[in-house]
Motif scaffolding. Structure first.
Motif, PDB file in Angstrom:
ATOM      1  N   LEU A 203       0.867  -1.249   0.075  1.00 43.65           N
ATOM      2  CA  LEU A 203      -0.079  -0.092  -0.062  1.00 43.65           C
ATOM      3  C   LEU A 203       0.920   1.250  -0.119  1.00 43.65           C
ATOM      4  CD1 LEU A 203      -2.941  -1.176   2.463  1.00 43.65           C
ATOM      5  CD2 LEU A 203      -2.891  -0.866   0.101  1.00 43.65           C
ATOM      6  N   GLU A 227      -4.945   9.687  -1.529  1.00 41.56           N
ATOM      7  CA  GLU A 227      -6.009   9.147  -2.308  1.00 41.56           C
ATOM      8  C   GLU A 227      -6.953   7.828  -1.734  1.00 41.56           C
ATOM      9  OE1 GLU A 227      -7.256   9.337  -5.672  1.00 41.56           O
ATOM     10  OE2 GLU A 227      -5.918  11.089  -5.857  1.00 41.56           O
ATOM     11  N   THR A 228      -8.054   7.845  -2.062  1.00 37.74           N
ATOM     12  CA  THR A 228      -8.689   6.473  -1.688  1.00 37.74           C
ATOM     13  C   THR A 228      -7.915   5.431  -1.966  1.00 37.74           C
ATOM     14  OG1 THR A 228     -10.756   7.903  -2.030  1.00 37.74           O
ATOM     15  CG2 THR A 228     -11.239   5.303  -1.732  1.00 37.74           C
ATOM     16  N   SER A 230      -5.592   4.303  -0.354  1.00 40.25           N
ATOM     17  CA  SER A 230      -3.844   4.198   0.055  1.00 40.25           C
ATOM     18  C   SER A 230      -3.428   3.783   1.382  1.00 40.25           C
ATOM     19  CB  SER A 230      -3.302   5.585   0.048  1.00 40.25           C
ATOM     20  OG  SER A 230      -4.083   6.618   0.775  1.00 40.25           O
ATOM     21  N   GLY A 231      -4.486   3.401   2.295  1.00 42.61           N
ATOM     22  CA  GLY A 231      -4.249   2.760   3.374  1.00 42.61           C
ATOM     23  C   GLY A 231      -4.628   3.383   4.544  1.00 42.61           C
ATOM     24  N   LYS A 232      -5.159   4.687   4.475  1.00 42.46           N
ATOM     25  CA  LYS A 232      -5.171   5.339   5.966  1.00 42.46           C
ATOM     26  C   LYS A 232      -6.163   4.689   6.615  1.00 42.46           C
ATOM     27  CE  LYS A 232      -7.547   8.704   3.366  1.00 42.46           C
ATOM     28  NZ  LYS A 232      -7.584   8.120   1.922  1.00 42.46           N
ATOM     29  N   THR A 233      -7.309   4.415   6.207  1.00 45.22           N
ATOM     30  CA  THR A 233      -8.241   3.822   7.338  1.00 45.22           C
ATOM     31  C   THR A 233      -7.875   2.478   8.163  1.00 45.22           C
ATOM     32  OG1 THR A 233     -10.053   4.893   5.855  1.00 45.22           O
ATOM     33  CG2 THR A 233     -10.829   3.286   7.622  1.00 45.22           C
ATOM     34  N   THR A 234      -7.207   1.729   6.955  1.00 47.32           N
ATOM     35  CA  THR A 234      -7.075   0.383   7.802  1.00 47.32           C
ATOM     36  C   THR A 234      -5.329   0.368   8.319  1.00 47.32           C
ATOM     37  OG1 THR A 234      -6.488  -0.289   5.569  1.00 47.32           O
ATOM     38  CG2 THR A 234      -8.563  -0.942   6.163  1.00 47.32           C
ATOM     39  N   GLN A 235      -4.543   1.167   7.862  1.00 46.95           N
ATOM     40  CA  GLN A 235      -3.181   1.128   8.329  1.00 46.95           C
ATOM     41  C   GLN A 235      -2.987   1.734   9.449  1.00 46.95           C
ATOM     42  OE1 GLN A 235      -1.553  -1.629   6.757  1.00 46.95           O
ATOM     43  NE2 GLN A 235      -3.782  -1.993   5.948  1.00 46.95           N
ATOM     44  N   SER A 264     -16.938  -2.781   7.879  1.00 41.50           N
ATOM     45  CA  SER A 264     -16.179  -3.371   6.928  1.00 41.50           C
ATOM     46  C   SER A 264     -14.722  -3.159   7.179  1.00 41.50           C
ATOM     47  CB  SER A 264     -16.588  -3.091   5.544  1.00 41.50           C
ATOM     48  OG  SER A 264     -15.521  -3.036   4.720  1.00 41.50           O
ATOM     49  N   PHE A 464     -15.580  -7.917  -1.836  1.00 40.90           N
ATOM     50  CA  PHE A 464     -14.263  -7.989  -1.916  1.00 40.90           C
ATOM     51  C   PHE A 464     -13.692  -9.403  -2.177  1.00 40.90           C
ATOM     52  CE2 PHE A 464     -15.446  -4.929   1.679  1.00 40.90           C
ATOM     53  CZ  PHE A 464     -14.726  -3.920   1.058  1.00 40.90           C
ATOM     54  N   THR A 486     -12.744   0.707  -0.402  1.00 36.90           N
ATOM     55  CA  THR A 486     -12.010   0.516  -1.619  1.00 36.90           C
ATOM     56  C   THR A 486     -12.325  -0.772  -2.014  1.00 36.90           C
ATOM     57  OG1 THR A 486     -10.489   1.987  -1.170  1.00 36.90           O
ATOM     58  CG2 THR A 486      -9.841   0.672  -2.967  1.00 36.90           C
ATOM     59  N   ASP A 488     -10.853  -3.606  -4.989  1.00 34.91           N
ATOM     60  CA  ASP A 488      -9.676  -3.909  -5.580  1.00 34.91           C
ATOM     61  C   ASP A 488     -10.058  -4.352  -6.943  1.00 34.91           C
ATOM     62  OD1 ASP A 488      -7.624  -2.857  -3.994  1.00 34.91           O
ATOM     63  OD2 ASP A 488      -7.813  -4.676  -2.941  1.00 34.91           O
ATOM     64  N   ARG A 532      -7.288   2.736 -10.192  1.00 35.84           N
ATOM     65  CA  ARG A 532      -6.471   2.459  -8.999  1.00 35.84           C
ATOM     66  C   ARG A 532      -5.570   1.218  -9.432  1.00 35.84           C
ATOM     67  NH1 ARG A 532      -5.757   1.288  -3.847  1.00 35.84           N
ATOM     68  NH2 ARG A 532      -6.789  -0.731  -3.733  1.00 35.84           N
TER      69      ARG A 532
HETATM   70  P1  ADP Z   1      -8.030   4.383   2.319  1.00 34.98           P
HETATM   71  O1  ADP Z   1      -8.578   4.561   3.827  1.00 34.98           O
HETATM   72  O2  ADP Z   1      -6.727   5.163   2.344  1.00 34.98           O
HETATM   73  O3  ADP Z   1      -9.013   4.862   1.420  1.00 34.98           O
HETATM   74  P2  ADP Z   1      -8.115   1.796   3.066  1.00 34.98           P
HETATM   75  O4  ADP Z   1      -7.527   1.654   4.184  1.00 34.98           O
HETATM   76  O5  ADP Z   1      -9.634   1.687   3.263  1.00 34.98           O
HETATM   77  O6  ADP Z   1      -7.487   3.059   2.299  1.00 34.98           O
HETATM   78  O7  ADP Z   1      -7.769   0.375   1.934  1.00 34.98           O
HETATM   79  C1  ADP Z   1      -6.654  -0.123   1.989  1.00 34.98           C
HETATM   80  C2  ADP Z   1      -6.723  -1.360   1.313  1.00 34.98           C
HETATM   81  O8  ADP Z   1      -7.429  -2.312   2.082  1.00 34.98           O
HETATM   82  C3  ADP Z   1      -7.237  -1.184  -0.198  1.00 34.98           C
HETATM   83  O9  ADP Z   1      -6.647  -2.260  -0.800  1.00 34.98           O
HETATM   84  C4  ADP Z   1      -8.681  -1.924   0.241  1.00 34.98           C
HETATM   85  O10 ADP Z   1      -9.049  -2.655  -1.018  1.00 34.98           O
HETATM   86  C5  ADP Z   1      -8.467  -3.074   1.357  1.00 34.98           C
HETATM   87  N1  ADP Z   1      -9.404  -3.257   2.100  1.00 34.98           N
HETATM   88  C6  ADP Z   1     -10.201  -2.376   2.852  1.00 34.98           C
HETATM   89  N2  ADP Z   1     -11.305  -3.260   3.710  1.00 34.98           N
HETATM   90  C7  ADP Z   1     -11.367  -4.417   3.191  1.00 34.98           C
HETATM   91  C8  ADP Z   1     -12.063  -5.667   3.143  1.00 34.98           C
HETATM   92  N3  ADP Z   1     -12.953  -5.467   4.100  1.00 34.98           N
HETATM   93  N4  ADP Z   1     -11.956  -6.492   2.731  1.00 34.98           N
HETATM   94  C9  ADP Z   1     -10.806  -6.821   1.775  1.00 34.98           C
HETATM   95  N5  ADP Z   1      -9.965  -5.596   1.614  1.00 34.98           N
HETATM   96  C10 ADP Z   1     -10.261  -4.476   2.078  1.00 34.98           C
END
Ligand code: ADP
Ligand code: MG
Length: 844
Positions: A203, A227-228, A230-235, A264, A464, A486, A488, A532
């Motif tokens: 990411l 950008e949407t 990029s990993g902000k929310t999950t990382q 999610s 997903f 997001t 993929d 993307r």
């Molecule tokens: P941002 O917040 O910057 O838009 P995210 O952290 O949401 O980015 O996403 C980072 C990656 O995690 C993306 O490639 C996305 O597809 C993946 N992702 C997020 N949620 C899920 C999920 N529930 N299942 C599979 N992949 C996910």
């Protein structure tokens, strides 16, 4: 082509009909305001004449009292009117995109036509005016649109398949033109084979994690832009956890404007951390708490964090709060801005992250005292933007056609379609299934995956899942897929250009969800989803001209177009009394604030000094509209908390309780009518609930009665929460003493909804709201809906006939062709005096 044009001009165009609805709505409100003014003048003149006439007469006490009473009423009305005109009406705007263009349309003529229409609503003269208006729109659009008609040198789109059905697109521009076409691509199928750790490391945010943590250590508030995807929310939450921000039992909180997104991403992060969802990683959304004592990373809706301020005003249990999707500017996010900015001042140890897609970073930074902006460079590929040559008459049909066109003619890559809500998504899904079934093995497999808020979470996961070799996935999403989640593998985006927005008119107190043209900012976000994993294509189901001329630049923040009742109550209960000077990023219209205060006063939540009453404090405990909270608390007084909790829970799923399969419509209608209660819909809902509860919440029973089990399960969960909250504010949960007497239940509902009381009009087929004086009718699905006795056809169709009740009360209004009341019950006007004596005065 001539046929096509006729089709477009025929006025069946859903998009234009909707746009017209907006216009109609706004014009109607203007019209009502004008009419109100006129009526006031007439009433005033009559009263003065009457007074002059009786000046020398000796009046009885009764007559004098009557005259004084009417004068008092009139004065009040005039006062209100002055307030209405003085308040900054301009601060609030209905979507005007369809009428703003100079030279495109003569406003006066349209108004005249529209006002004329309301005068003789019955004559049905309007239909042709609508046709006329739409024809005019299309004519003008074609004249002004350089690409319409000609278009010989535009890139024609190649078809191979039933050309008649095809939509003509023209390629007009390329988004991210300068993006590196040769940047490394992530093939989703390869991605799936990577380990979870490898995916995380791929990411865009990964190389920046140390810099980011260092910045967070240094500054208290940081704006994060990327950008949407990029990993902000999950990382970021995980990096913070790894960097020790959760030591000593402190939590990292991350807010999301949408509950589907909260669920999610929490699920995803739990998976990445290899823990069970609800333990270390959890989520909290309204009516559902999936966290435990162990939870250190907590995703939640912005509304839930707002409520946490009530129990923990300094958010002491959090070390970091991340307000995610800040660009979304939901009401709750906007209020959170003010609150977190405030507590950051006396909690220097609290870290604040405001993260957003690429919009508005500068504005956020300025608001948070010039906080530094941390940029995450995204991975972007060029996206070619296609527009239709002519306006589309039916965008849903156009979506389906475009999906098929892409599926048949384009290279591999998944499709993302933006629709406005569950109903549309289900309709599109049905049509796509029918089409693919008809084509059978002549086409490759098309996997259809819907996503919207009330879709059960196990079915949400489907979007997903990686697409198998040789197949193509089409995701039908609401604007949740714009930035919140997001997916993929998306290469094609279809954007009809609409979204559902709430709209509120403080003058009439009316609020509704309406389908509105999306903004240019959101259209570009949507297009960006196609670029993307590699170069992509975005198909806009509107003309390039419409994009340039008819769309707003940005979406108006929700706080400026919504009812603030529950927000004001919440802020008051947090001790924030001075709302006018509250530090809003964009202040709500003063008029909306005044209306909210006035309504809370009428409900007894505030006293005449604007301070929270004991009742108001209890009402604030409920995460619901103040009218609903008031009804819940009034049930105590009328001895029926059990029943009112059930009714309120059922109201939360009201629109999705009954289902009506086309092939069994008659059976479904019969089943539904069997639940009807003569007093109306509130008791009908209660009927459904109690009968279901008696079967021990049986699925089979739902199936037999054409009731959606899923909605009932949700009502059940909501009810459990309501009961817990009622017990918290010490309401003794007892059932109604006489199960056959609906009066106490309806009185409790009236105590909350007396603003929605309506009296029948002289014509006997419509109602007038006694507060706002607007004309409304009963929704055809209501238990109280009646066909007029004179209607022969109706008599044959077997619909119930007869007179309507003189007084009713409704739960909500919906706008379609008219203003319909949904969930309506008969009302005894004496109840109004009983439940809201300060609001209604008896006439002597
Ligand atoms: P941002 O917040 O910057 O838009 P995210 O952290 O949401 O980015 O996403 C980072 C990656 O995690 C993306 O490639 C996305 O597809 C993946 N992702 C997020 N949620 C899920 C999920 N529930 N299942 C599979 N992949 C996910
Ligand atoms: Mg995100």
């Amino acid at each position: 082509a001539a046929d096509r044009r006729r089709e477009v001009a025929a006025g069946a165009g859903e998009d234009k009909a909707r746009a017209l609805n907006d216009l109609r709505d706004r014009s109607r409100q203007e019209y009502l305001a004008k009419r109100e003014e006129q009526q006031l003048l007439i009433r005033r003149r009559q009263l003065e004449e009457e007074k002059a006439l009786f000046r020398n007469e000796k009046l009885t006490h009764r007559e004098r009292a009557d005259m004084e009473y009417r004068e008092r009423l009139l004065e009040l009305a005039e006062q209100r009117r002055r307030l209405d005109t003085e308040a900054k009406v301009d601060a609030y705007q209905m979507p005007e995109s369809y009428i703003q263009e100079k030279g495109k349309l003569d406003r006066n003529k349209v108004d005249a036509a529209l006002y004329g229409r309301y005068e003789d609503d019955q004559n049905g003269a309007f239909v042709s005016e609508q046709d006329q208006w739409e024809e005019h729109q299309i004519r003008m659009a074609k004249q002004l649109d350089p690409t319409a008609g000609g278009g010989d040198d535009a890139n024609p789109y190649d078809f191979v398949f039933d050309e008649e059905q095809h939509i003509q697109f023209v390629m007009q521009q390329t988004l991210n033109k300068d993006a590196d076409k040769d940047a490394p691509r992530v093939d989703p199928r390869v991605a799936k084979q990577m380990s979870m750790q490898q995916v995380r490391q791929s990411l865009p945010i990964w190389p920046l994690r140390e810099d980011l943590i260092a910045a967070i250590e240094e500054f208290q508030v940081i704006i994060i832009v990327g950008e949407t995807g990029s990993g902000k929310t999950t990382q970021i939450t995980q990096y913070l956890h790894e960097a020790g921000f959760t030591k000593g039992g402190k939590k990292i909180g991350c807010t999301q404007p949408r509950r589907v997104a909260a669920m999610s991403v929490a699920a995803r992060v739990a998976e990445e951390m290899d823990v069970k969802l609800g333990y270390e990683v959890g989520y909290s959304i309204r009516f559902e708490d999936c966290t435990s004592d162990k939870t250190v990373i907590k995703y939640m809706t912005d509304g839930m964090l707002l409520r946490e301020f009530m129990t923990e005003p300094d958010l002491a249990s959090y070390s970091v709060v991340m307000i995610d999707e800040a660009h979304d500017r939901t009401l709750h996010t906007d209020v959170l801005f003010g609150l977190v900015k405030d507590i950051a001042r006396f909690r220097p140890d609290l870290k604040l992250l405001i993260s957003s897609a690429t919009m508005d970073a500068q504005k956020f930074s300025e608001y948070f005292d010039d906080a530094p902006i941390f940029n995450i460079p995204g991975r972007k590929f060029p996206v070619d933007i296609y527009y239709t040559k002519a306006p589309e008459a039916d965008y849903l049909q156009a979506c389906v056609s475009t999906v098929m066109q892409i599926h048949i003619t384009q290279d591999p890559g998944d499709i993302l379609v933006f629709l406005t809500g569950q109903e549309e998504i289900e309709a599109a899904q049905e049509q796509l299934q029918a089409t693919t079934r008809a084509l059978g093995s002549r086409i490759r497999e098309l996997i259809i995956a819907p996503i919207y808020a009330s879709l059960p979470s196990d079915m949400q996961a489907k979007i997903f899942e990686p697409t198998p070799e040789g197949a193509r996935k089409v995701v039908l999403a609401t604007n949740i897929a714009e930035t919140s989640i997001t997916i993929d593998g998306i290469v094609y985006v279809i954007d009809p250009g609409f979204c559902k927005q709430n709209s509120y008119n403080p003058r009439t107190g009316m609020e509704s969800l309406i389908v509105t043209p999306a903004s240019r900012a959101s259209a570009n976000q949507r297009a960006g989803r196609a670029g993307r994993v590699g170069p992509g294509k975005c198909f806009r189901l509107y003309t390039a001209w419409a994009y340039e001329n008819e769309l707003e630049e940005n979406t108006i923040p929700e706080i400026q177009r919504t009812n603030l009742g529950s927000t004001v109550l919440l802020l008051k209960s947090l001790g924030i009394d001075d709302l006018i000077d509250f530090d809003f990023m964009d202040a709500p219209p003063a008029e909306t604030l005044i209306r909210a205060l006035e309504q809370l006063y009428a409900l007894g939540a505030l006293n005449d000094k604007g301070q929270l009453t004991k009742l108001g404090r209890r009402m604030a405990e409920f995460p619901a509209d103040p009218m609903l909270s008031r009804a819940l608390l009034a049930s105590e007084q009328y001895g029926c908390p059990e029943e009112v909790a059930s009714v309120v829970a059922m109201l939360s799923v009201q629109n999705s309780i009954f289902y009506r399969p086309k092939d069994k419509a008659v059976h479904a209608d019969k089943a539904r009518q069997a639940f009807f209660h003569k007093s109306g819909d509130h008791m009908t809902l209660l009927h459904v609930w109690t009968q279901w509860a008696e079967t021990n919440y049986s699925m089979q029973w739902c199936y037999d009665n054409f009731i959606q089990y899923r909605s009932m399960k949700r009502a059940h969960a909501v009810r459990d929460q309501l009961v817990a909250l009622m017990e918290r504010v010490e309401v003794a949960m007892v059932p109604n003493a006489d199960p056959n007497d609906p009066t106490p239940i309806l009185k409790a509902i009236t105590a909350g909804f007396f603003y929605h009381a309506c009296r029948i009009t002289r014509s006997g087929d419509a109602y007038r709201n006694i507060k706002h004086n607007n004309t409304v009718v009963i929704h055809p699905t209501s238990a109280l809906h009646r066909k007029p006795v004179t209607d022969q056809r109706a008599a044959q169709s077997g619909a119930p006939m007869g007179a309507l009740p003189k007084w009713v009360l409704y739960h909500e209004l919906v706008f379609t062709s008219r203003e319909f009341m949904r969930q309506v019950s008969e009302l005894d006007p004496r109840w109004l005096l009983e439940v809201a004596p300060h609001f209604y005065q008896a006439k002597e």
